[in-house]
Write a protein that holds these residues in place. Structure first.
Motif, PDB file in Angstrom:
ATOM      1  N   GLU A  48       0.896  -1.213  -0.003  1.00  0.00           N
ATOM      2  CA  GLU A  48       0.239  -0.058  -0.044  1.00  0.00           C
ATOM      3  C   GLU A  48       0.933   1.206  -0.002  1.00  0.00           C
ATOM      4  N   TRP A  49       2.068   1.195   0.673  1.00  0.00           N
ATOM      5  CA  TRP A  49       3.004   2.268   0.696  1.00  0.00           C
ATOM      6  C   TRP A  49       4.308   1.811   0.483  1.00  0.00           C
ATOM      7  N   ILE A  50       5.124   2.702  -0.074  1.00  0.00           N
ATOM      8  CA  ILE A  50       6.348   2.412  -0.516  1.00  0.00           C
ATOM      9  C   ILE A  50       7.273   3.545   0.371  1.00  0.00           C
ATOM     10  N   ILE A  51       7.913   3.288   1.265  1.00  0.00           N
ATOM     11  CA  ILE A  51       9.033   4.432   1.940  1.00  0.00           C
ATOM     12  C   ILE A  51      10.458   4.196   1.279  1.00  0.00           C
ATOM     13  N   LEU A  52      10.683   5.308   0.635  1.00  0.00           N
ATOM     14  CA  LEU A  52      12.213   5.334   0.033  1.00  0.00           C
ATOM     15  C   LEU A  52      12.920   6.311   0.836  1.00  0.00           C
ATOM     16  N   THR A  53      14.005   5.796   1.358  1.00  0.00           N
ATOM     17  CA  THR A  53      14.951   6.509   1.995  1.00  0.00           C
ATOM     18  C   THR A  53      16.349   6.994   1.201  1.00  0.00           C
ATOM     19  N   ILE A  54      16.401   8.241   1.371  1.00  0.00           N
ATOM     20  CA  ILE A  54      17.421   8.627   0.632  1.00  0.00           C
ATOM     21  C   ILE A  54      18.630   9.167   1.408  1.00  0.00           C
ATOM     22  N   PHE A  55      19.900   8.803   1.153  1.00  0.00           N
ATOM     23  CA  PHE A  55      20.923   9.219   2.157  1.00  0.00           C
ATOM     24  C   PHE A  55      21.833  10.230   1.192  1.00  0.00           C
TER      25      PHE A  55
END
Length: 183
Positions: A48-55
Motif C-alpha cells: 500500500e505504501w513504499i517508503i524510500l529512504t534517500i541518504f
C-alpha cells in the motif's frame, strides 16, 4: 550497519500493529538498485505504501558508475537523443546498460582475488574492466530525478503511495561542521 531491532522497519512494525512492514533495503544499494529491486518484487508484495529512504551522504555517488564497493552493478546511462527532435513520451532519457551481472564479471573477479588485487593496487581497474561512469554532476541530478519518477510511476501502476524520506547525514547535523556546507 545496525542490528535488525534497530532498523526503521522494526520500529514501524512495533508501532503499527495491523500493518506488516518489510525492509527491502540492501546495504550499499543506491536509488538505481532500489528501483530495480522494487520493480522485481512489487507485484508479489502488493504494497500500500513504499517508503524510500534517500541518504545524501552517498546516494548520488552510488548511481554514478557500474561499480560500487568493488563489485559490478547495473548502470543507467544517458541516451544521446538527436538534438533536432524532441523525445517522444515513450522514449526514456536513460537506459539500463546491464540487467544481469555475473558473479564472475571482471570487477567481481578482481575484488575476490588477492593476487589480482595486488597486481592492480594503486592503479584503476577502469581500463581493464571497462568501468562506466557519468562525467557530469548535472547528469547525476537528472538520473536521480529520473529514478525517483520511475519509482513513483511503478507505485502508481500498483496502487501504492510513495513516501520519500531524507535520511540524516551526520556531518550536516553536527552544527559545528554545518557552516562549511553553507559556504
Amino acid at each position: 550497519g545496525v542490528n535488525d531491532n534497530e532498523t526503521a522497519s522494526y520500529y514501524l512494525n512495533q508501532k503499527l500493529k495491523n500493518v506488516q512492514v518489510l525492509n527491502l533495503g540492501v546495504s550499499g544499494y543506491g536509488p538505481d538498485q532500489a528501483y530495480l529491486r522494487l520493480k522485481k518484487y512489487i507485484r508479489k508484495l502488493n504494497p500500500e505504501w513504499i517508503i524510500l529512504t534517500i541518504f545524501p551522504g552517498n546516494d548520488l555517488n552510488d548511481i554514478n558508475a557500474n561499480v560500487a564497493y568493488g563489485k559490478s552493478k547495473p548502470f543507467f546511462y544517458k541516451v544521446n537523443l538527436s538534438s533536432d527532435r524532441q523525445p517522444e513520451k515513450s522514449e526514456e532519457k536513460f537506459r539500463l546498460l546491464e540487467t544481469k551481472i555475473s558473479p564472475y564479471s571482471c570487477q567481481n573477479t578482481i575484488s575476490r582475488s588477492a593476487i589480482l588485487s595486488l597486481l592492480i593496487i594503486n592503479k584503476s581497474a577502469s581500463p581493464i574492466c571497462n568501468i562506466q561512469q557519468h562525467k557530469s554532476g548535472v547528469i547525476l541530478g537528472e538520473l536521480f530525478s529520473f529514478l525517483i519518477k520511475k519509482i513513483k510511476k511503478l507505485a502508481n501502476e500498483n496502487n501504492a503511495k510513495v513516501i520519500l524520506v531524507l535520511s540524516p547525514y551526520l556531518p550536516i547535523l553536527n552544527l559545528k561542521n554545518s557552516l562549511q556546507y553553507l559556504k
